[in-house]
Design an enzyme around this catalytic site. Sequence first.
Site, PDB file in Angstrom:
ATOM      1  N   ASP A  51      -1.960  36.754 -39.264  1.00  0.00           N
ATOM      2  CA  ASP A  51      -2.658  35.475 -39.426  1.00  0.00           C
ATOM      3  C   ASP A  51      -1.855  34.548 -40.331  1.00  0.00           C
ATOM      4  OD1 ASP A  51      -5.161  35.676 -37.963  1.00  0.00           O
ATOM      5  OD2 ASP A  51      -5.671  37.275 -39.345  1.00  0.00           O
ATOM      6  N   MET A  58      -1.914  30.717 -41.908  1.00  0.00           N
ATOM      7  CA  MET A  58      -2.777  29.556 -42.156  1.00  0.00           C
ATOM      8  C   MET A  58      -2.055  28.579 -43.075  1.00  0.00           C
ATOM      9  SD  MET A  58      -6.329  31.544 -42.983  1.00  0.00           S
ATOM     10  CE  MET A  58      -6.730  33.096 -42.176  1.00  0.00           C
ATOM     11  N   GLY A 117     -10.325  30.982 -40.449  1.00  0.00           N
ATOM     12  CA  GLY A 117      -9.877  30.631 -41.788  1.00  0.00           C
ATOM     13  C   GLY A 117     -10.364  31.520 -42.907  1.00  0.00           C
ATOM     14  N   SER A 135     -11.792  35.625 -43.929  1.00  0.00           N
ATOM     15  CA  SER A 135     -12.027  37.013 -43.529  1.00  0.00           C
ATOM     16  C   SER A 135     -13.428  37.444 -43.945  1.00  0.00           C
ATOM     17  CB  SER A 135     -10.989  37.913 -44.202  1.00  0.00           C
ATOM     18  OG  SER A 135     -11.163  39.250 -43.840  1.00  0.00           O
ATOM     19  N   GLY A 136     -13.984  38.404 -43.209  1.00  0.00           N
ATOM     20  CA  GLY A 136     -15.254  39.012 -43.590  1.00  0.00           C
ATOM     21  C   GLY A 136     -16.496  38.258 -43.157  1.00  0.00           C
ATOM     22  N   GLY A 189     -12.305  38.211 -34.961  1.00  0.00           N
ATOM     23  CA  GLY A 189     -13.286  37.813 -35.971  1.00  0.00           C
ATOM     24  C   GLY A 189     -14.633  38.485 -35.802  1.00  0.00           C
ATOM     25  N   GLY A 190     -15.048  39.238 -36.830  1.00  0.00           N
ATOM     26  CA  GLY A 190     -16.359  39.870 -36.809  1.00  0.00           C
ATOM     27  C   GLY A 190     -16.468  41.090 -35.925  1.00  0.00           C
ATOM     28  N   GLY A 211     -10.485  43.069 -38.864  1.00  0.00           N
ATOM     29  CA  GLY A 211      -9.921  42.880 -40.193  1.00  0.00           C
ATOM     30  C   GLY A 211     -10.618  43.726 -41.225  1.00  0.00           C
ATOM     31  N   SER A 212     -11.640  43.154 -41.855  1.00  0.00           N
ATOM     32  CA  SER A 212     -12.374  43.855 -42.909  1.00  0.00           C
ATOM     33  C   SER A 212     -12.979  45.158 -42.414  1.00  0.00           C
ATOM     34  CB  SER A 212     -13.480  42.941 -43.460  1.00  0.00           C
ATOM     35  OG  SER A 212     -12.943  41.749 -43.963  1.00  0.00           O
TER      36      SER A 212
END
Length: 214
Positions: free
Chosen positions: A33, A35, A140, A142-143, A170-171, A191-192
């Site tokens: 990622d 940004m 933009g 995380s989590g 994402g998610g 991710g998380s």
Amino acid sequence: MTKLAPSIMAGNHLDFQGELQLIEKYADVVHLDVMDGHFVPNLGLCIRTCEYLCKSAKIPCWAHLMVTNPQDYVKRFGNMKSTAFVWHIECDINHMRMIEETKGLDMLAGVAISPATDVSKLKDVSKEVDIITVMGVVPGRSGQKFIPETFTRVKEIRSLPGSFVLEVDGGVNMENVQKLVYSGADVLVSGSSFFNSDDERKKRLSNFVRSLRR
């Protein structure tokens, strides 16, 4: 086989080498990622970090550019042998030219779409790109909590013309991966959920994702 692509940005930034080894052990793709603090409010991985990861990784690295000016980065990622280069359809650029340039640098060309953007924005590029990345959260940060409407968007995008790989970013977690794959996803970015779990849960997530067929 559905693929798992952990976002290394969600890992321990003091031990990217160790986190890379975990991804190589349990997953199929390293998700990078990037940004700029402008297109999205936060900063992601720097170019030097991406160069190190692309050089060191034993599996493909896919770069996801959440930046206003992705055209300024494409040659850098081509030179570092990134496998894929994905930018956002919301960027005010010539997308067809970017697709041509990306493929000319021997990378898979992809576009990402944010939750608030109408799927119709993809119609002009779906036949030309190799990857379409559907954001399951606002890009933009995380989590974040997964947006349920993403399931419907995945189905809509899957029905567009073209032979693209459909990635969801994402998610993503154990609770939604099966429905995402059955809706049309090929690659799942975690991710998380990946990095905050122990080895046994990482293995379970990996095996479950890889076992799924759409």
